[in-house]
Design an enzyme around this catalytic site. Structure first.
Site, PDB file in Angstrom:
ATOM      1  N   HIS A 199       0.829  -1.213   0.000  1.00  0.00           N
ATOM      2  CA  HIS A 199       0.000   0.000   0.000  1.00  0.00           C
ATOM      3  C   HIS A 199       0.856   1.253   0.000  1.00  0.00           C
ATOM      4  O   HIS A 199       0.504   2.272  -0.585  1.00  0.00           O
ATOM      5  CB  HIS A 199      -0.915  -0.017   1.222  1.00  0.00           C
ATOM      6  CG  HIS A 199      -1.865  -1.152   1.206  1.00  0.00           C
ATOM      7  ND1 HIS A 199      -2.190  -1.874   2.312  1.00  0.00           N
ATOM      8  CD2 HIS A 199      -2.540  -1.707   0.185  1.00  0.00           C
ATOM      9  CE1 HIS A 199      -3.034  -2.821   1.977  1.00  0.00           C
ATOM     10  NE2 HIS A 199      -3.261  -2.744   0.695  1.00  0.00           N
ATOM     11  N   GLU A 441     -15.293  -9.072 -19.943  1.00  0.00           N
ATOM     12  CA  GLU A 441     -14.235  -9.445 -18.996  1.00  0.00           C
ATOM     13  C   GLU A 441     -14.382 -10.880 -18.509  1.00  0.00           C
ATOM     14  O   GLU A 441     -13.631 -11.338 -17.661  1.00  0.00           O
ATOM     15  CB  GLU A 441     -14.157  -8.449 -17.839  1.00  0.00           C
ATOM     16  CG  GLU A 441     -15.460  -8.077 -17.198  1.00  0.00           C
ATOM     17  CD  GLU A 441     -15.306  -6.980 -16.141  1.00  0.00           C
ATOM     18  OE1 GLU A 441     -14.182  -6.579 -15.824  1.00  0.00           O
ATOM     19  OE2 GLU A 441     -16.342  -6.561 -15.607  1.00  0.00           O
ATOM     20  N   ASN A 464      -8.186  -6.808 -17.002  1.00  0.00           N
ATOM     21  CA  ASN A 464      -7.716  -7.306 -15.699  1.00  0.00           C
ATOM     22  C   ASN A 464      -8.453  -8.595 -15.346  1.00  0.00           C
ATOM     23  O   ASN A 464      -7.857  -9.577 -14.910  1.00  0.00           O
ATOM     24  CB  ASN A 464      -7.975  -6.278 -14.583  1.00  0.00           C
ATOM     25  CG  ASN A 464      -7.363  -4.933 -14.896  1.00  0.00           C
ATOM     26  OD1 ASN A 464      -6.449  -4.847 -15.700  1.00  0.00           O
ATOM     27  ND2 ASN A 464      -7.863  -3.878 -14.270  1.00  0.00           N
ATOM     28  N   ASP A 465      -9.764  -8.569 -15.544  1.00  0.00           N
ATOM     29  CA  ASP A 465     -10.549  -9.763 -15.242  1.00  0.00           C
ATOM     30  C   ASP A 465     -10.506 -10.774 -16.370  1.00  0.00           C
ATOM     31  O   ASP A 465     -10.477 -11.976 -16.132  1.00  0.00           O
ATOM     32  CB  ASP A 465     -12.006  -9.382 -14.932  1.00  0.00           C
ATOM     33  CG  ASP A 465     -12.144  -8.911 -13.500  1.00  0.00           C
ATOM     34  OD1 ASP A 465     -11.597  -9.574 -12.605  1.00  0.00           O
ATOM     35  OD2 ASP A 465     -12.769  -7.862 -13.277  1.00  0.00           O
ATOM     36  N   ARG A 475      -5.997 -12.559  -9.967  1.00  0.00           N
ATOM     37  CA  ARG A 475      -5.236 -11.344 -10.228  1.00  0.00           C
ATOM     38  C   ARG A 475      -4.578 -10.767  -8.984  1.00  0.00           C
ATOM     39  O   ARG A 475      -3.740  -9.890  -9.073  1.00  0.00           O
ATOM     40  CB  ARG A 475      -6.133 -10.290 -10.914  1.00  0.00           C
ATOM     41  CG  ARG A 475      -7.292  -9.833 -10.080  1.00  0.00           C
ATOM     42  CD  ARG A 475      -8.315  -9.054 -10.897  1.00  0.00           C
ATOM     43  NE  ARG A 475      -8.182  -7.613 -10.752  1.00  0.00           N
ATOM     44  CZ  ARG A 475      -9.074  -6.739 -11.192  1.00  0.00           C
ATOM     45  NH1 ARG A 475     -10.163  -7.152 -11.832  1.00  0.00           N
ATOM     46  NH2 ARG A 475      -8.912  -5.457 -11.011  1.00  0.00           N
ATOM     47  N   CYS A 512     -10.290  -1.010 -21.089  1.00  0.00           N
ATOM     48  CA  CYS A 512     -10.121  -0.145 -19.915  1.00  0.00           C
ATOM     49  C   CYS A 512      -9.329  -0.834 -18.799  1.00  0.00           C
ATOM     50  O   CYS A 512      -9.169  -0.284 -17.723  1.00  0.00           O
ATOM     51  CB  CYS A 512     -11.469   0.349 -19.405  1.00  0.00           C
ATOM     52  SG  CYS A 512     -12.537  -0.986 -18.863  1.00  0.00           S
TER      53      CYS A 512
HETATM   54  C1  PEP Z   1     -10.965  -4.939 -15.622  1.00  0.00           C
HETATM   55  O1  PEP Z   1     -11.352  -5.991 -15.118  1.00  0.00           O
HETATM   56  O2  PEP Z   1     -10.066  -4.874 -16.489  1.00  0.00           O
HETATM   57  C2  PEP Z   1     -11.543  -3.656 -15.198  1.00  0.00           C
HETATM   58  C3  PEP Z   1     -11.244  -2.533 -15.813  1.00  0.00           C
HETATM   59  O3  PEP Z   1     -12.345  -3.666 -14.114  1.00  0.00           O
HETATM   60  P1  PEP Z   1     -11.807  -3.803 -12.596  1.00  0.00           P
HETATM   61  O4  PEP Z   1     -10.316  -3.679 -12.611  1.00  0.00           O
HETATM   62  O5  PEP Z   1     -12.497  -2.710 -11.849  1.00  0.00           O
HETATM   63  O6  PEP Z   1     -12.294  -5.173 -12.235  1.00  0.00           O
HETATM   64 MG    MG Z   2     -13.176  -6.006 -14.018  1.00  0.00          MG
END
Ligand code: PEP
Ligand code: MG
Length: 591
Positions: A199, A441, A464-465, A475, A512
């Site tokens: 953190h 995702e 990310n997901d 993750r 994103c």
């Molecule tokens: C993702 O999963 O890439 C995303 C942008 O959403 P989060 O990171 O909020 O799960």
């Molecule tokens: Mg996500």
């Protein structure tokens, strides 16, 4: 012996926040509490318990105050980390053991608490896992605060005596201490322990000061007053740098300064490739306070507004009105640029204490995001109505997270239609043509993207997901991070499937997730046909720089190679080669 007597000495650690600074070192040692065991007479036990409980209340108030300050200064994501400290204040396992020691063994509260908390921390450290050792630091940070209160010590780790600019060197810096650092006086910091995901590291990046962690023995070997250079690109602390070292770093700093000038120059320029392909380059935000950075860094609006900030760190659910005000504020500030508001994505690793959701064996595969919202109208209705009302500003779009298939999408769309009808009946304005998109995702969503595209106005790939679910690699788990490969052929192919399906149906596709902010990967995404990229506001300029030095044709050749290659590492190497050839100055970090 002071480092001054020894000439140049280089300490190597992990770079966690980019930048270079030079100056005098200030070594901070947290005052260690001397905890002695005292026997409490039976009759004093209730008073001792009362004293302990009061110290917990006092600690809670202090943490809430710091959390508020951090939320204001750094944003909600950084403030969230104090949630762990607040949860520890309510942890029945920890507290019951302390109460038991006081009641049954007549221990004084300091001893009972310190020995129990230390045992919990040691157990976490024994696992030798980066995430768990971070939790152990959280326990120690929070323990020291409770002990300060029990022992009535006034801020043992006082940063107020810093009167001139310095580089802080310390064994560890707790997030709560880091939150109080004054950027004007603290040029950078270096710690003996810690990792990239700590953190403290996240806070340093938000503060924008160089930081290096994991220097092992620096705080023991160095003295206040030693002169040093801190290299937050390569993870070095150079004490007593020679003239030669200073000269080399001077050159690196000049290079970074001229890169920054170039990045500033293109801030108001479009994100367009050398051969004319325009990319919509927007920013990810977590709170209304982040809109200033979106404007400052020249982003084309917001591609992902995470709305969880309104739901965590608080006692009650936010009302429709409160949400409406927050969404409208962002839309107004960024008009006419668009703002994509993502509906609530609680669950997984993000929890709101007031929802009292049952613990799950596999939270990332559990009751998360759209699943939770569709099942809980009392949660979803106020948010959808608030977003619809904010859409009256004219520049709002909305998207759903974690859609796995068509039925979910239709259900969510039906609710939107229902709430539109309610608002119409109430005479409340909203955008009748509000564009609603779907986050891709979950691998299943990418595979049925054709079906989803018929009921959506755009797609936004949550990489990310998508990576976590496709490669079955949590993750947040360091142990499987080696599997978490954005250039795995399966990911490349799922992105391509999504883009092709979207384009067949005349809708656009964005990315994103974090990969949109990695200049190495941007050419691949563009070559695969992605129309929009959304990244942290501070990352926008370098991504724009990358795009403006790239040709669509070479990006398409790279994508073609990636579609045919079976090896994640070979694909990544080709990505690096192209990115470095086109925009070498983004990657020059060596002094
Ligand atoms: C993702 O999963 O890439 C995303 C942008 O959403 P989060 O990171 O909020 O799960
Ligand atoms: Mg996500």
């Amino acid at each position: 012996m002071s480092a001054q007597a020894k000439g140049e000495k280089v300490f190597r650690g992990t770079a966690v926040s980019a930048g270079i600074c030079r100056g005098k070192i200030l070594v901070l040692h947290r005052a260690r509490h001397v905890i002695v065991r005292r026997e409490i007479p039976e009759t004093d036990v209730p008073a001792e318990i009362d004293r302990f409980e009061k110290s917990l209340v006092q600690t809670r108030l202090q943490i809430l105050e710091i959390q508020n300050k951090v939320a204001k200064n750094l944003g909600s994501k950084e403030a969230d980390i104090f949630e762990a400290h607040l949860q520890m204040l309510d942890d029945p396992n920890l507290l019951n053991e302390v109460f038991q020691l006081i009641k049954e063994q007549h221990s004084n509260a300091e001893y009972a608490f310190h020995s129990t908390a230390e045992r919990f921390a040691e157990a976490l450290l024994a696992a030798e896992d980066e995430y768990l050792s971070q939790r152990a630091s959280d326990i120690r940070d929070f323990t020291a605060r409770v002990l300060d209160n029990l022992l009535e010590v006034k801020d043992a780790f006082d940063l107020r005596h810093i009167s001139e600019p310095c580089i802080l060197v310390s064994h560890d810096l707790s997030p709560s201490t880091t939150a109080q650092l004054d950027k004007k006086l603290v040029l950078g910091f270096a710690t003996d322990i810690g990792g990239k995901t700590s953190h403290t590291a996240i806070m340093a990046r938000s503060l924008g000061i160089p930081a290096v962690v994991g220097l092992e023995s620096a705080s023991l070997e160095l003295d206040t007053g030693d002169y040093a250079l801190l290299d937050g690109y390569n993870g070095l602390l150079v004490v007593n740098p020679t003239d030669q070292t200073l000269f080399q770093y001077g050159q690196l700093q000049q290079h970074k300064a001229s890169l920054n000038e170039k990045l500033t120059e293109i801030q108001r320029q479009p994100a367009v490739t050398l051969d004319g392909k325009a990319i919509h380059l927007s920013a990810n935000i977590e709170a209304p306070a982040d809109t200033a950075a979106v404007i400052q860094h020249g982003a084309d609006g917001v591609g992902l507004f995470r709305t969880e900030f309104l739901f965590i760190n608080r006692e009650k659910l936010p009302t429709e009105e409160e949400q409406y005000q927050a969404y409208r504020q962002v839309a107004q500030a960024l008009k006419p640029q668009s703002v994509i508001i993502r509906t609530l994505d609680l669950g997984g690793d993000k929890f709101a204490s007031h929802l009292h959701l049952a613990q799950e064996m596999n939270p990332f595969l559990g009751w998360r995001a759209i699943r939770l919202c569709l099942a809980q109208p009392e949660l979803f209705r106020p948010q959808l109505r608030a977003i619809l009302r904010a859409s009256a500003e004219g520049n709002v779009k909305m998207m759903y997270p974690m859609i796995s298939g068509l039925d979910e999408l239709k259900q969510a769309n039906a609710l939107v239609d229902k709430y539109k009808a309610e608002l119409r009946a109430e005479g409340l304005p909203f955008d009748e043509n509000l564009e609603v998109g779907v986050m891709i995702e979950i691998p299943a969503a990418a595979l049925v993207a054709d079906d989803l595209a018929r009921h959506a106005k755009f797609f936004s790939i949550g990489s990310n997901d998508l990576i976590q679910y496709t490669l079955a690699a949590d993750r947040t788990n360091e142990k499987v991070s080696y599997l978490y490969e954005p250039t795995h052929p399966a990911i490349v192919r799922l992105i391509k499937l999504t883009v092709d399906a979207a384009h067949r149906h005349g809708i656009w596709v964005g990315v994103c997730g974090e990969i949109a902010g990695d200049p190495n990967l941007v050419p691949l995404l563009i070559g695969l046909g992605v129309d929009e990229l959304s990244t942290a506001p501070t990352g926008v300029a370098q991504i724009k720089y990358m795009i403006r030095r790239l040709k669509l044709t070479e990006a398409q050749e790279l994508a073609q190679f990636a579609m045919e290659c079976g090896s994640p590492s070979e694909i990544y190497q080709r990505c690096q080669l192209l990115a470095r050839a086109d925009a070498p100055s983004l990657f020059e970090n060596k002094a």
